[in-house]
Write a protein that holds these residues in place. Structure first.
Motif, PDB file in Angstrom:
ATOM      1  N   ASP A 180      -4.732 -29.582   1.872  1.00  0.00           N
ATOM      2  CA  ASP A 180      -5.910 -29.419   2.726  1.00  0.00           C
ATOM      3  C   ASP A 180      -6.370 -30.787   3.223  1.00  0.00           C
ATOM      4  O   ASP A 180      -6.022 -31.824   2.665  1.00  0.00           O
ATOM      5  N   GLY A 181      -7.161 -30.784   4.266  1.00  0.00           N
ATOM      6  CA  GLY A 181      -7.702 -32.032   4.801  1.00  0.00           C
ATOM      7  C   GLY A 181      -9.203 -32.080   4.614  1.00  0.00           C
ATOM      8  O   GLY A 181      -9.948 -31.513   5.414  1.00  0.00           O
ATOM      9  N   GLY A 182      -9.660 -32.721   3.538  1.00  0.00           N
ATOM     10  CA  GLY A 182     -11.093 -32.805   3.292  1.00  0.00           C
ATOM     11  C   GLY A 182     -11.752 -31.459   3.117  1.00  0.00           C
ATOM     12  O   GLY A 182     -12.911 -31.260   3.495  1.00  0.00           O
ATOM     13  N   LEU A 228       0.836  -1.200   0.000  1.00  0.00           N
ATOM     14  CA  LEU A 228       0.000   0.000   0.000  1.00  0.00           C
ATOM     15  C   LEU A 228       0.875   1.257   0.000  1.00  0.00           C
ATOM     16  O   LEU A 228       0.596   2.225  -0.721  1.00  0.00           O
ATOM     17  N   GLN A 229       1.924   1.247   0.797  1.00  0.00           N
ATOM     18  CA  GLN A 229       2.832   2.400   0.842  1.00  0.00           C
ATOM     19  C   GLN A 229       3.593   2.578  -0.462  1.00  0.00           C
ATOM     20  O   GLN A 229       4.016   3.698  -0.786  1.00  0.00           O
ATOM     21  N   ALA A 230       3.749   1.487  -1.221  1.00  0.00           N
ATOM     22  CA  ALA A 230       4.412   1.572  -2.526  1.00  0.00           C
ATOM     23  C   ALA A 230       3.478   2.110  -3.603  1.00  0.00           C
ATOM     24  O   ALA A 230       3.910   2.302  -4.750  1.00  0.00           O
ATOM     25  N   GLY A 231       2.224   2.325  -3.261  1.00  0.00           N
ATOM     26  CA  GLY A 231       1.290   2.916  -4.207  1.00  0.00           C
ATOM     27  C   GLY A 231       0.410   1.928  -4.940  1.00  0.00           C
ATOM     28  O   GLY A 231      -0.285   2.295  -5.892  1.00  0.00           O
ATOM     29  N   VAL A 232       0.416   0.661  -4.514  1.00  0.00           N
ATOM     30  CA  VAL A 232      -0.453  -0.335  -5.130  1.00  0.00           C
ATOM     31  C   VAL A 232      -1.827  -0.264  -4.460  1.00  0.00           C
ATOM     32  O   VAL A 232      -1.921  -0.249  -3.229  1.00  0.00           O
ATOM     33  N   ALA A 233      -2.879  -0.227  -5.264  1.00  0.00           N
ATOM     34  CA  ALA A 233      -4.230  -0.118  -4.718  1.00  0.00           C
ATOM     35  C   ALA A 233      -4.615  -1.375  -3.949  1.00  0.00           C
ATOM     36  O   ALA A 233      -4.234  -2.490  -4.326  1.00  0.00           O
ATOM     37  N   ALA A 234      -5.398  -1.202  -2.889  1.00  0.00           N
ATOM     38  CA  ALA A 234      -5.833  -2.341  -2.088  1.00  0.00           C
ATOM     39  C   ALA A 234      -6.557  -3.378  -2.935  1.00  0.00           C
ATOM     40  O   ALA A 234      -6.402  -4.581  -2.727  1.00  0.00           O
ATOM     41  N   ARG A 235      -7.358  -2.918  -3.922  1.00  0.00           N
ATOM     42  CA  ARG A 235      -8.118  -3.837  -4.753  1.00  0.00           C
ATOM     43  C   ARG A 235      -7.248  -4.599  -5.746  1.00  0.00           C
ATOM     44  O   ARG A 235      -7.749  -5.435  -6.492  1.00  0.00           O
ATOM     45  N   GLN A 236      -5.949  -4.311  -5.769  1.00  0.00           N
ATOM     46  CA  GLN A 236      -5.040  -5.099  -6.587  1.00  0.00           C
ATOM     47  C   GLN A 236      -4.193  -6.042  -5.740  1.00  0.00           C
ATOM     48  O   GLN A 236      -3.240  -6.627  -6.252  1.00  0.00           O
ATOM     49  N   LEU A 237      -4.558  -6.216  -4.487  1.00  0.00           N
ATOM     50  CA  LEU A 237      -3.775  -7.063  -3.591  1.00  0.00           C
ATOM     51  C   LEU A 237      -4.595  -8.254  -3.118  1.00  0.00           C
ATOM     52  O   LEU A 237      -5.717  -8.100  -2.618  1.00  0.00           O
ATOM     53  N   VAL A 238      -4.042  -9.440  -3.284  1.00  0.00           N
ATOM     54  CA  VAL A 238      -4.629 -10.682  -2.797  1.00  0.00           C
ATOM     55  C   VAL A 238      -3.666 -11.253  -1.764  1.00  0.00           C
ATOM     56  O   VAL A 238      -2.470 -11.403  -2.028  1.00  0.00           O
ATOM     57  N   LEU A 239      -4.176 -11.565  -0.587  1.00  0.00           N
ATOM     58  CA  LEU A 239      -3.338 -12.048   0.506  1.00  0.00           C
ATOM     59  C   LEU A 239      -3.157 -13.554   0.415  1.00  0.00           C
ATOM     60  O   LEU A 239      -4.132 -14.308   0.435  1.00  0.00           O
ATOM     61  N   GLY A 240      -1.912 -13.992   0.350  1.00  0.00           N
ATOM     62  CA  GLY A 240      -1.616 -15.419   0.322  1.00  0.00           C
ATOM     63  C   GLY A 240      -1.652 -16.030   1.707  1.00  0.00           C
ATOM     64  O   GLY A 240      -1.184 -15.428   2.682  1.00  0.00           O
ATOM     65  N   VAL A 241      -2.231 -17.224   1.803  1.00  0.00           N
ATOM     66  CA  VAL A 241      -2.285 -17.966   3.061  1.00  0.00           C
ATOM     67  C   VAL A 241      -1.796 -19.390   2.785  1.00  0.00           C
ATOM     68  O   VAL A 241      -1.982 -19.915   1.692  1.00  0.00           O
ATOM     69  N   PRO A 242      -1.156 -20.033   3.755  1.00  0.00           N
ATOM     70  CA  PRO A 242      -0.636 -21.389   3.535  1.00  0.00           C
ATOM     71  C   PRO A 242      -1.580 -22.465   4.050  1.00  0.00           C
ATOM     72  O   PRO A 242      -2.157 -22.330   5.128  1.00  0.00           O
ATOM     73  N   PHE A 243      -1.714 -23.529   3.292  1.00  0.00           N
ATOM     74  CA  PHE A 243      -2.452 -24.697   3.775  1.00  0.00           C
ATOM     75  C   PHE A 243      -1.475 -25.731   4.334  1.00  0.00           C
ATOM     76  O   PHE A 243      -1.766 -26.929   4.360  1.00  0.00           O
ATOM     77  N   TYR A 244      -0.335 -25.280   4.761  1.00  0.00           N
ATOM     78  CA  TYR A 244       0.712 -26.155   5.296  1.00  0.00           C
ATOM     79  C   TYR A 244       1.362 -25.472   6.484  1.00  0.00           C
ATOM     80  O   TYR A 244       1.131 -24.280   6.740  1.00  0.00           O
ATOM     81  N   GLY A 245       2.183 -26.223   7.205  1.00  0.00           N
ATOM     82  CA  GLY A 245       2.929 -25.671   8.322  1.00  0.00           C
ATOM     83  C   GLY A 245       4.343 -26.206   8.332  1.00  0.00           C
ATOM     84  O   GLY A 245       4.755 -26.939   7.434  1.00  0.00           O
ATOM     85  N   TYR A 246       5.102 -25.823   9.352  1.00  0.00           N
ATOM     86  CA  TYR A 246       6.486 -26.283   9.533  1.00  0.00           C
ATOM     87  C   TYR A 246       6.687 -26.752  10.968  1.00  0.00           C
ATOM     88  O   TYR A 246       6.048 -26.244  11.897  1.00  0.00           O
ATOM     89  N   GLY A 247       7.623 -27.680  11.118  1.00  0.00           N
ATOM     90  CA  GLY A 247       7.922 -28.195  12.447  1.00  0.00           C
ATOM     91  C   GLY A 247       9.388 -28.060  12.807  1.00  0.00           C
ATOM     92  O   GLY A 247      10.261 -28.184  11.945  1.00  0.00           O
ATOM     93  N   TRP A 248       9.650 -27.818  14.086  1.00  0.00           N
ATOM     94  CA  TRP A 248      10.994 -27.801  14.669  1.00  0.00           C
ATOM     95  C   TRP A 248      11.104 -28.937  15.686  1.00  0.00           C
ATOM     96  O   TRP A 248      10.115 -29.282  16.344  1.00  0.00           O
ATOM     97  N   LYS A 249      12.283 -29.469  15.829  1.00  0.00           N
ATOM     98  CA  LYS A 249      12.514 -30.496  16.840  1.00  0.00           C
ATOM     99  C   LYS A 249      13.473 -29.968  17.901  1.00  0.00           C
ATOM    100  O   LYS A 249      14.181 -28.972  17.691  1.00  0.00           O
ATOM    101  N   GLY A 250      13.505 -30.650  19.053  1.00  0.00           N
ATOM    102  CA  GLY A 250      14.412 -30.265  20.127  1.00  0.00           C
ATOM    103  C   GLY A 250      14.120 -28.895  20.689  1.00  0.00           C
ATOM    104  O   GLY A 250      15.047 -28.161  21.060  1.00  0.00           O
ATOM    105  N   CYS A 251      12.847 -28.560  20.783  1.00  0.00           N
ATOM    106  CA  CYS A 251      12.445 -27.247  21.304  1.00  0.00           C
ATOM    107  C   CYS A 251      12.077 -27.386  22.788  1.00  0.00           C
ATOM    108  O   CYS A 251      11.080 -28.053  23.116  1.00  0.00           O
ATOM    109  N   PRO A 252      12.816 -26.777  23.683  1.00  0.00           N
ATOM    110  CA  PRO A 252      12.471 -26.860  25.100  1.00  0.00           C
ATOM    111  C   PRO A 252      11.157 -26.138  25.373  1.00  0.00           C
ATOM    112  O   PRO A 252      10.745 -25.265  24.605  1.00  0.00           O
ATOM    113  N   PRO A 253      10.490 -26.483  26.468  1.00  0.00           N
ATOM    114  CA  PRO A 253       9.184 -25.876  26.745  1.00  0.00           C
ATOM    115  C   PRO A 253       9.249 -24.366  26.946  1.00  0.00           C
ATOM    116  O   PRO A 253       8.314 -23.655  26.567  1.00  0.00           O
TER     117      PRO A 253
END
Length: 431
Positions: free
Chosen positions: A416-418, A292-317
């Protein structure tokens, strides 16, 4: 449709407006991964065309010196170019398929879904992470740009498609580095991208007048400052580029990746003061603000969302007992194909999530109220997972509507799941 284009004859503009999709309905855009079609074929049940406005078919490549693919064999193999008919292609810049028979069958099946769902569009996406290595060469050479454009028009007409999506990762700084002797990024990439898009727009408008329909041009774009800026702090190039586009799909994810030393949300909607990247606006709403600050109109913007995630191991509480923002031992190995990627469907299939959206199999679900993001943590195994779920998608849909954005895009259908995520997104966007 396109109010963003400059100075066009009144009759031509009227024709484009008549053929273009309505500005009122939100876009719900989903990628279909063509290389997964054996395990995830194009069927009405898998695609859910009634809940989508557009499917982006991922991916097609461009030909260079008679070959396509990535020159780095650790990424993928280089193969001879095949055009839409399966014939050998040789023009530098021409669109080519990974497998003409398979890709052609997938596209025919997707296009067939339009008969029952007239609001559903099918577009080919060119490039992607692995196949962006020739965009710099194509955009830099007039003959290659012409070949790219001519083959794009031919491919759309041959398969009954509705446009093209350019997934160049990334102009000016290739995501996959070149091998010795190859060129895959130039300082002039962003200016050349503007030229390519302008020439493509002119050709698509001409083809659209002949075919009495609107051919769309969209791009997948990075959410960080390096993408938005063009050296120094200049961002005016995006406004110029947008004048030739229907819209920009912002890849508002991968803000944290499992090779980082600390666990963190990969698709937070808002910043959390406890997350170091918040100061740089490295979260979804921060990325939108950059555009928006670069001058692109809001109606020209589509927000990407992920249908996936990432995992880390060895993470203490940690002090809160939830493994969040902790120093970990790297990417987890319980994800898809034993890796660190956790599609939503995989989380359900493995029992890490219950159908009701609660944690299972030793995992507990948590919610970060600042970031508007869910996460899972198994204290015994010390595995921490960032992901998207129906609750976070509802938050993002509300944000999209409040900001007046054009809609939502997601990567990708097979994760996606079902249709739990697609159903949640569609319901929230159209409410």
């Amino acid at each position: 449709m396109n109010p963003y284009r400059l100075k066009r004859p009144a009759l031509a503009l009227a024709g484009a407006l008549a053929c273009a999709p309505s500005m009122a309905a939100p876009e719900i855009v989903g990628y279909y991964p063509g290389w997964k079609s054996d395990a995830f074929p194009v069927t009405a049940a898998n695609v859910g065309a009634g809940k989508l406005t557009m499917a982006l078919y991922a991916f097609v490549d461009v030909c260079w010196d008679g070959k396509h693919g990535n020159a780095d064999p650790t990424v993928n193999d280089v193969a001879p170019c095949q055009d839409a008919a399966g014939d050998a292609a040789s023009a530098n810049g021409a669109l080519v398929f990974r497998d003409a028979a398979s890709d052609g069958a997938n596209l025919r099946a997707l296009v067939a879904l339009k008969r029952r769902h007239p609001g559903f569009k099918v577009v080919v996406s060119v490039g992607g992470w692995n196949w962006s290595n020739r965009f710099s060469n194509v955009a830099d050479a007039p003959a290659a740009r012409a070949a790219f454009i001519a083959s794009a028009v031919k491919t759309m007409r041959r398969h009954g498609l509705d446009g093209i999506d350019i997934d160049w990762e990334y102009p000016g700084e290739a995501g996959v580095p070149c091998v010795a002797g190859e060129v895959c990024a130039r300082p002039a990439d962003k200016r050349n991208f503007i030229t390519l898009a302008r020439e493509l727009r002119a050709a698509f408008d001409a083809a659209g007048r002949e075919d009495r329909k609107h051919y769309s041009i969209t791009i997948a774009a990075g959410g960080n400052a390096n993408y938005v800026n063009d050296g120094g702090a200049a961002s005016g190039w995006l406004r110029e580029l947008a004048s030739s586009l229907d819209w920009i799909n912002i890849m508002a994810y991968d803000y944290h990746m499992p090779w980082e030393p600390r666990s963190g949300h990969h698709a937070a909607l808002y910043g959390d003061a406890r997350d170091p990247v918040t100061a740089d606006g490295f979260y979804a709403a921060g990325s939108v603000r950059r555009y928006l600050q670069a001058g692109v109109a809001a109606r020209q913007l589509v927000l990407g969302v992920p249908f996936y995630g990432y995992g880390w191991k060895g993470c203490p509480p940690g002090a809160d007992g939830d493994g969040q923002y902790q120093a970990c031992d790297g990417g987890a190995t319980g994800g898809v194909d034993g890796g660190n990627s956790y599609g939503y469907g995989h989380l359900l299939k493995q029992g890490y999530l219950t159908p009701a959206g609660e944690g299972g199999g030793g995992y507990r679900r948590y919610w970060n109220a600042a970031a508007r993001a869910p996460y899972l943590y198994d204290a015994a195994q010390q595995v921490w997972i960032t992901y998207e779920d129906p609750a976070s998608l509802k938050e993002k849909a509300a944000y999209i509507k409040a900001q007046g954005l054009r809609g939502a895009m997601f990567w990708e259908l097979s994760a996606d799941g079902g249709h739990q995520l697609l159903n949640a997104l569609s319901s929230a966007m159209r409410r």
